[in-house]
Design an enzyme around this catalytic site. Structure first.
Site, PDB file in Angstrom:
ATOM      1  N   GLY A 145     -13.984   3.201   1.669  1.00 35.18           N
ATOM      2  CA  GLY A 145     -14.871   1.822   1.541  1.00 35.18           C
ATOM      3  C   GLY A 145     -15.628   1.623   2.787  1.00 35.18           C
ATOM      4  O   GLY A 145     -15.700   2.492   3.794  1.00 35.18           O
ATOM      5  N   PHE A 146     -16.258   0.796   2.818  1.00 37.04           N
ATOM      6  CA  PHE A 146     -17.181   0.321   4.165  1.00 37.04           C
ATOM      7  C   PHE A 146     -16.219   0.485   5.439  1.00 37.04           C
ATOM      8  O   PHE A 146     -16.395   0.942   6.369  1.00 37.04           O
ATOM      9  CB  PHE A 146     -17.992  -0.974   3.884  1.00 37.04           C
ATOM     10  CG  PHE A 146     -18.525  -1.575   4.951  1.00 37.04           C
ATOM     11  CD1 PHE A 146     -19.442  -0.897   5.909  1.00 37.04           C
ATOM     12  CD2 PHE A 146     -18.274  -3.139   5.274  1.00 37.04           C
ATOM     13  CE1 PHE A 146     -19.881  -1.663   7.188  1.00 37.04           C
ATOM     14  CE2 PHE A 146     -18.709  -3.688   6.426  1.00 37.04           C
ATOM     15  CZ  PHE A 146     -19.617  -2.878   7.425  1.00 37.04           C
ATOM     16  N   ILE A 147     -15.376  -0.590   5.409  1.00 36.56           N
ATOM     17  CA  ILE A 147     -14.847  -0.595   6.700  1.00 36.56           C
ATOM     18  C   ILE A 147     -13.617   0.388   6.967  1.00 36.56           C
ATOM     19  O   ILE A 147     -13.513   0.969   7.673  1.00 36.56           O
ATOM     20  CB  ILE A 147     -13.941  -2.025   6.621  1.00 36.56           C
ATOM     21  CG1 ILE A 147     -14.777  -3.123   6.397  1.00 36.56           C
ATOM     22  CG2 ILE A 147     -12.615  -2.176   7.945  1.00 36.56           C
ATOM     23  CD1 ILE A 147     -14.035  -4.506   6.368  1.00 36.56           C
ATOM     24  N   ALA A 193      -4.950  -6.267   4.950  1.00 38.98           N
ATOM     25  CA  ALA A 193      -6.330  -7.028   5.066  1.00 38.98           C
ATOM     26  C   ALA A 193      -6.278  -8.189   4.191  1.00 38.98           C
ATOM     27  O   ALA A 193      -6.329  -8.064   3.174  1.00 38.98           O
ATOM     28  CB  ALA A 193      -7.348  -6.034   5.000  1.00 38.98           C
ATOM     29  N   GLY A 241     -15.636   1.537  -3.098  1.00 36.97           N
ATOM     30  CA  GLY A 241     -15.995   2.552  -1.934  1.00 36.97           C
ATOM     31  C   GLY A 241     -16.975   3.537  -2.740  1.00 36.97           C
ATOM     32  O   GLY A 241     -17.369   3.501  -3.637  1.00 36.97           O
ATOM     33  N   LEU A 280      -6.383  -1.611   3.040  1.00 32.79           N
ATOM     34  CA  LEU A 280      -7.666  -2.300   2.855  1.00 32.79           C
ATOM     35  C   LEU A 280      -8.370  -2.358   1.252  1.00 32.79           C
ATOM     36  O   LEU A 280      -9.249  -2.921   0.985  1.00 32.79           O
ATOM     37  CB  LEU A 280      -8.748  -1.585   3.805  1.00 32.79           C
ATOM     38  CG  LEU A 280      -8.390  -1.431   5.282  1.00 32.79           C
ATOM     39  CD1 LEU A 280      -9.574  -0.620   5.875  1.00 32.79           C
ATOM     40  CD2 LEU A 280      -8.820  -3.054   5.806  1.00 32.79           C
ATOM     41  N   THR A 291      -5.496  -6.285  -8.853  1.00 35.54           N
ATOM     42  CA  THR A 291      -5.404  -5.296  -7.852  1.00 35.54           C
ATOM     43  C   THR A 291      -5.130  -5.658  -6.464  1.00 35.54           C
ATOM     44  O   THR A 291      -4.271  -5.267  -5.725  1.00 35.54           O
ATOM     45  CB  THR A 291      -7.247  -4.635  -7.400  1.00 35.54           C
ATOM     46  OG1 THR A 291      -7.523  -4.423  -8.709  1.00 35.54           O
ATOM     47  CG2 THR A 291      -7.244  -3.532  -6.640  1.00 35.54           C
ATOM     48  N   LYS A 342      -5.457 -13.245  -1.928  1.00 37.14           N
ATOM     49  CA  LYS A 342      -5.252 -12.816  -0.627  1.00 37.14           C
ATOM     50  C   LYS A 342      -4.228 -13.764   0.076  1.00 37.14           C
ATOM     51  O   LYS A 342      -3.460 -13.174   1.091  1.00 37.14           O
ATOM     52  CB  LYS A 342      -6.825 -12.873   0.378  1.00 37.14           C
ATOM     53  CG  LYS A 342      -7.572 -11.717  -0.112  1.00 37.14           C
ATOM     54  CD  LYS A 342      -6.686 -10.224   0.088  1.00 37.14           C
ATOM     55  CE  LYS A 342      -7.591  -9.232  -0.043  1.00 37.14           C
ATOM     56  NZ  LYS A 342      -7.184  -7.911   0.408  1.00 37.14           N
ATOM     57  N   TYR A 359     -10.037 -14.976  -5.535  1.00 36.30           N
ATOM     58  CA  TYR A 359     -10.246 -13.900  -4.587  1.00 36.30           C
ATOM     59  C   TYR A 359      -9.214 -14.557  -3.242  1.00 36.30           C
ATOM     60  O   TYR A 359      -8.228 -13.875  -2.976  1.00 36.30           O
ATOM     61  CB  TYR A 359     -11.167 -13.563  -4.080  1.00 36.30           C
ATOM     62  CG  TYR A 359     -11.522 -12.726  -3.002  1.00 36.30           C
ATOM     63  CD1 TYR A 359     -10.765 -11.401  -2.902  1.00 36.30           C
ATOM     64  CD2 TYR A 359     -12.177 -12.854  -1.896  1.00 36.30           C
ATOM     65  CE1 TYR A 359     -11.011 -10.640  -1.898  1.00 36.30           C
ATOM     66  CE2 TYR A 359     -12.304 -12.120  -0.640  1.00 36.30           C
ATOM     67  CZ  TYR A 359     -11.578 -10.821  -0.705  1.00 36.30           C
ATOM     68  OH  TYR A 359     -12.088 -10.067   0.468  1.00 36.30           O
TER      69      TYR A 359
END
Ligand code: UDP
Length: 326
Positions: free
Chosen positions: A10-12, A117, A36, A76, A95, A153, A149
């Site tokens: 993925g990005f991070i 994260a 990703g 992540l 997920t 989290k 979301y």
């Protein structure tokens, strides 16, 4: 040393993988490429210390093996991006909750340090000027899918804290605020890559709502640096940290800034939220971290200003690499 990065394509995650490879680590990545992309890690593949597995973290056997092999885990992998979350609520919840629980379970069995994260989204509709880690979470109605979301989290955070308190799993939770930089896709709604792409093509830049809502954007290289420092800090175990910059900008000012920086002829168009997102959307009007805890623990100050970071994104999207990932 060996590190497992879930969501490492993925990005991070890909920036974090890069940082740890530079430090001489063996880096293991598991990523199902749902958000990703293989291009994110293409340049890392030739490195003999880089190992990647294109699979979901719900492949229990693989996850267990990788956690067993590594000394530390950064989790992540998650369903992210407002657009995706509103469109695929079942996948988001599954997920983000089930995946995290598996990571915590196996890490706890093997006594491995884990970083989980989380997101600034957990502050929800709080109207505070700056959010600090001890604040109450103000989440919206369950009929408004967008909050699933944040809730998923928040549950991840409860789970991580529970494993720490009850089973002594060494873990750190990071609440990431808006992170931007090269390799971020605009496909799932993220504002900066969307605005930059539109500006570079002289297409309309779509500002949702009034445009007065503000965000603080942080350069991804600053973010991954913080994650590494926190993982190295024993005192950070069992703690939650806001990670982000406090340089605030409204979305309409961001649109103008990007227009100027790209010398664009784009028109800035205001789009009501009802048109922009599926039903049940609510925006956060403001989102600025209180980073005093982070400063106390690791003395963090972001190195890259918004201007520098936007220039990096513009340069990346202008490059061939960026073009192929629209
Ligand atoms: N936004 C916008 N136009 C876009 C995409 C996003 O005006 O094309 C707005 C969005 O409504 C929000 C802000 O930009 O107010 C940041 O959106 P993003 O999805 O990047 O992050 P988040 O909402 O999670 O902070």
């Amino acid at each position: 040393m060996k590190i497992l990065i879930t969501g490492g394509a993925g990005f991070i995650g890909s920036h974090l993988a890069e940082l740890y490879l530079q430090q001489g680590y063996q880096v293991f990545v598991i990523d199902d490429l749902s958000t990703g992309s293989i291009e994110n890690i293409e340049h890392l593949k030739p490195n003999p210390h880089f190992h990647y597995y294109l699979d979901t973290i719900t492949n229990r056997q693989l996850l267990r093996e990788l956690i067993d092999k590594c000394h530390v885990v950064v989790h992540l992998a998650a369903a992210v991006g407002v657009q995706l979350i509103v469109e695929s609520p079942v996948n988001t919840i599954e997920t983000n909750i089930y995946g995290t629980e598996l990571v915590l379970q196996y890490a706890s069995l093997k006594r491995k340090k884990v970083m989980i994260a989380s997101t600034s989204e957990v502050y929800g509709k709080s109207m505070k000027k700056q959010f600090s880690e001890e604040d109450d979470l103000v989440l919206g109605a369950t009929t408004k899918g967008r909050w699933s979301y944040a809730c998923s989290k928040a549950i991840d955070e409860f789970l991580a804290l529970a494993y720490w308190r009850e089973r002594k799993l060494p873990m750190v939770v990071v609440r990431l605020f808006n992170t931007i930089g090269p390799r971020q896709t605009g496909r799932y709604g993220m504002v900066v890559p969307r605005f930059v792409r539109a500006a570079l093509k002289n297409e309309p830049i779509t500002v949702y709502g009034t445009g007065k809502q503000t965000r603080c954007f942080t350069n991804v290289t600053d973010v991954v640096h913080v994650l590494k420092l926190l993982l190295e800090k024993d005192q950070a175990i069992g703690e939650i940290f806001n990670v982000g910059s406090t340089e605030q900008i409204s979305i309409e000012d961001l649109a103008e800034k990007i227009k100027t920086m790209t010398n664009s002829q784009s028109e800035v168009v205001y789009v009501p939220y009802e048109q922009a997102y599926a039903e049940g959307f609510e925006d956060m009007l403001r989102r600025m971290p209180d980073v005093s805890k982070l400063q106390r623990y690791i003395g963090f100050t972001p190195q890259k200003s918004l201007d520098i970071t936007l220039q990096e994104v513009i340069d990346w999207i202008r490059s061939e690499n960026g073009e192929s990932r629209e």
